[in-house]
Enzyme design. Structure first.
Site, mmCIF file in Angstrom:
data_model
loop_
_atom_site.group_PDB
_atom_site.id
_atom_site.type_symbol
_atom_site.label_atom_id
_atom_site.label_comp_id
_atom_site.label_asym_id
_atom_site.label_seq_id
_atom_site.Cartn_x
_atom_site.Cartn_y
_atom_site.Cartn_z
ATOM 1 C CB SER A 68 -1.082 -0.011 1.197
ATOM 2 O OG SER A 68 -2.007 -0.941 0.898
ATOM 3 C CG HIS A 122 1.041 4.362 3.174
ATOM 4 N ND1 HIS A 122 0.638 3.165 3.353
ATOM 5 C CD2 HIS A 122 0.086 5.293 2.961
ATOM 6 C CE1 HIS A 122 -0.661 3.240 2.776
ATOM 7 N NE2 HIS A 122 -1.157 4.223 2.832
ATOM 8 C CG ASP A 123 3.313 0.706 7.752
ATOM 9 O OD1 ASP A 123 4.349 1.753 7.616
ATOM 10 O OD2 ASP A 123 3.005 0.554 9.060
#
Length: 468
Positions: free
Chosen positions: A73, A313-314
Site C-alpha cells: 500500500s 506509509h506501510d
C-alpha cells in the site's frame, strides 16, 4: 552504539555506520524470523542500502541491495501523486464528484455515486467497502471492469463521516487517472513518475518482476517456520491500491521527490510545491490514533513522533511487508522491505534505534495494557460487525470480552489462519487492546458511533459496522 550521522555520512562508499546498520538488520531480522529484508536510508542526495537473508526459502536465492520486494500500500502514495499531477494540470478537481470524469459510475447508493470526490478517495473517507479484491483479469481494462462492479459493494458509512481504510477507493482513483490520461494506470505510473525519476527497478506486473531478483512472500502456521506463500501477488485490478514492486533505492528516490518539493533529480518539476505540501497536510483525524499515525493527508499517513512531524506509509501483501518513514525537517527517509516473519516487530525495533541515533527522535512506544485492570461495562459492544472480507464477533468469555476475527471472501484461502480469536483487554469503556498469536504487539480496538447513531468497531484501520 553508533554515533549520530550527518548528511555527509551516507555516501555509497559504505562508511562504518552502514556496516553498523547492516549488522543490526542482520541481528534483528534473524531474531524476528524474517527470511529476507532490505533497509534503505537516505539523507539529502546520499543513500545507503543494507540487505539480509534470502528472497525465497525454497530456492535459497540471496537478498541483495538491488532485490525487488512488493511495497504493497505504499503504492497508494504514488497513485495520490499521479492524481495531484492532474490537479496541477487543472484536469482534476479534488472536491468535484468523480462522476464528472466517470459519468458511468454506479455505486450501491446512487446518491453517493453523485457525491464522492477524489479527496474522499485519497483520504479513505468515501465509505465504500474497502477490502474487495475481485479479479477482473489481466487486461488493460481490469480497472474499468472492477469499477463497473462497485454497485455490488456495500456502502459502509456516509462519505466524509469517518475514516476507514479503503483499497476499493484507490482502485476507483486509479480508474479516474486512466480516464484523464487516456492510458492504463500502469503506463501512467511509468510515464509520469518512474521514467522521469529514473526508476528502472519499479514494476507493477509479475512478468516485469521476473526480469529482476525478486522476493517471494512467506507465512507461517502457529509457531512453525516461515514458508513461501502459495500465491505471489494480488489480482492486477488492485494495482493503484498496492501492486508496485520495487527496490529500496527506488522507494527512497520516490520519497526524495517529495522531500524536494516535487522536483526530480535532473531539475524537472513533476509536482508543484503546493501539491506536495498539500499531500502532507492534515486532511482527516483517525478514530484510533494508536494503531499507526494520528491523521491522514492525501495518500500519506501523518505521524507525530516526539514532537516531530513525519509522513509515510506501510504496505502488506501476501507474505510481504513494507515501511516508509520520511522526516522532512531533517531531509531523511528510511524504508524497510521484508518477505515474512514478524516484520512489524522488526520495523518497530529497528526504526526505534535508527531514528533515535540518526535524528534524535524517539519513536512512540507501542500500546500496552494498563498496569492495573480497568473495570468496564462493555456489554453494549457484544455482537457481530461485518464488512467485505472481514467478520468480527465480540463475544462474552469467562474472563471478559473476546474478539473473533474471521477473514472471508477471496482472501480467506490465501491466509494461513482465517479465524483468529483473542481476549479484549480494556483500556476504557470504548478502547481495548488485542494481541494475536503471530505477534508480540498489542493492537487497538476502538468502539464508537457516528453522530447519526450507527455503531462501529475500528480495528486494523478499518471501520466495521455493527450488523447484529
Amino acid at each position: 552504539m553508533a554515533r549520530p550521522l550527518s548528511s555527509d555520512d551516507l555516501p555509497s562508499s559504505a562508511p562504518p555506520e552502514l556496516a553498523y546498520w547492516q549488522r543490526r538488520l542482520t541481528e534483528l531480522a534473524d531474531r524476528h524470523r524474517v527470511p529476507g529484508a532490505v533497509l534503505g536510508i537516505a539523507r539529502g542526495a546520499h543513500s545507503a542500502v543494507a540487505a539480509y537473508g534470502v528472497l525465497n526459502k525454497a530456492t535459497g536465492v540471496t537478498t541483495t541491495r538491488d532485490s525487488l520486494f512488493q511495497i504493497g500500500s505504499i503504492t497508494k502514495v504514488w497513485t495520490a501523486t499521479l492524481a495531484m499531477q492532474l490537479v496541477d494540470e487543472r484536469a482534476l478537481d479534488l472536491d468535484a464528484p468523480v462522476a464528472d470524469v466517470l459519468p458511468e459510475l454506479c455505486l450501491a447508493d446512487p446518491r453517493v455515486a453523485r457525491q464522492v470526490t477524489m479527496r474522499h478517495l485519497l483520504t479513505h473517507t468515501s465509505g465504500i467497502d474497502g477490502d474487495v479484491f475481485t479479479d477482473t483479469g489481466r487486461g488493460d481494462d481490469c480497472l474499468e471492469r472492477f469499477v463497473g462492479q462497485l454497485d455490488e459493494v456495500a456502502q459502509n458509512h456516509p462519505p466524509g463521516e469517518t475514516f476507514s481504510y479503503c483499497n476499493s477507493g484507490f482502485v476507483l482513483a486509479g480508474r479516474v487517472i486512466e480516464k484523464l490520461t487516456g492510458t492504463s494506470w500502469d503506463r501512467a505510473l511509468h510515464e509520469r513518475l518512474c521514467a522521469p525519476l529514473g526508476l528502472e527497478h519499479t514494476v507493477t506486473l509479475p512478468e516485469e518482476a521476473l526480469r529482476f531478483r525478486t522476493a517471494m512472500g512467506h507465512d507461517a502456521e502457529g509457531d512453525g517456520p516461515p514458508r513461501p506463500v502459495r500465491t505471489w501477488g494480488l489480482p492486477r485490478s488492485q494495482g493503484p491500491a498496492g501492486l508496485i514492486t520495487a527496490t529500496a533505492g527506488d522507494v527512497l528516490a520516490f520519497a526524495r521527490l517529495h522531500l524536494a518539493g516535487g522536483i526530480a533529480p535532473d531539475g524537472t518539476r513533476l509536482l508543484s510545491e503546493r501539491a506536495a505540501q498539500a499531500m502532507a497536510e492534515r486532511q482527516v483525524e483517525l478514530p484510533d490514533a494508536l494503531s499507526l499515525g494520528d491523521s491522514w493527508g492525501l495518500g500519506w499517513i501523518r505521524f507525530g513522533w516526539d514532537g516531530h512531524r513525519l509522513i509515510g506509509h506501510d504496505g502488506a501483501t501476501l507474505g510481504q511487508a513494507a515501511f516508509l518513514r520520511v522526516l522532512p525537517e531533517q531531509d531523511l527517509a528510511v524504508t524497510l522491505l521484508a518477505n515474512g516473519g514478524a516484520a512489524k516487530d522488526l520495523y518497530r525495533e529497528l526504526f526505534g534505534e535508527l531514528f533515535a541515533e540518526l535524528a534524535g527522535v524517539a519513536v512512540p512506544e507501542p500500546a500496552q495494557p494498563p498496569a492495573e485492570p480497568v473495570p468496564v461495562d462493555a456489554r453494549r459492544h457484544l455482537g457481530r460487525y461485518e464488512r467485505a472480507g472481514t467478520r468480527i464477533d465480540v463475544l462474552k468469555g469467562p474472563d471478559g470480552l473476546r474478539l473473533r476475527h474471521t477473514t472471508t471472501g477471496p482472501l480467506a484461502h490465501l491466509v494461513p489462519e482465517p479465524v483468529l480469536e483473542t481476549t479484549l483487554v480494556p483500556v476504557s469503556d470504548s478502547q481495548f487492546l488485542v494481541r494475536y498469536a503471530d505477534s508480540s504487539s498489542w493492537i487497538p480496538v476502538t468502539f464508537y458511533s457516528l453522530p447519526t447513531g450507527e455503531s462501529y468497531v475500528h480495528h486494523g484501520m478499518r471501520a466495521t459496522p455493527k450488523v447484529s
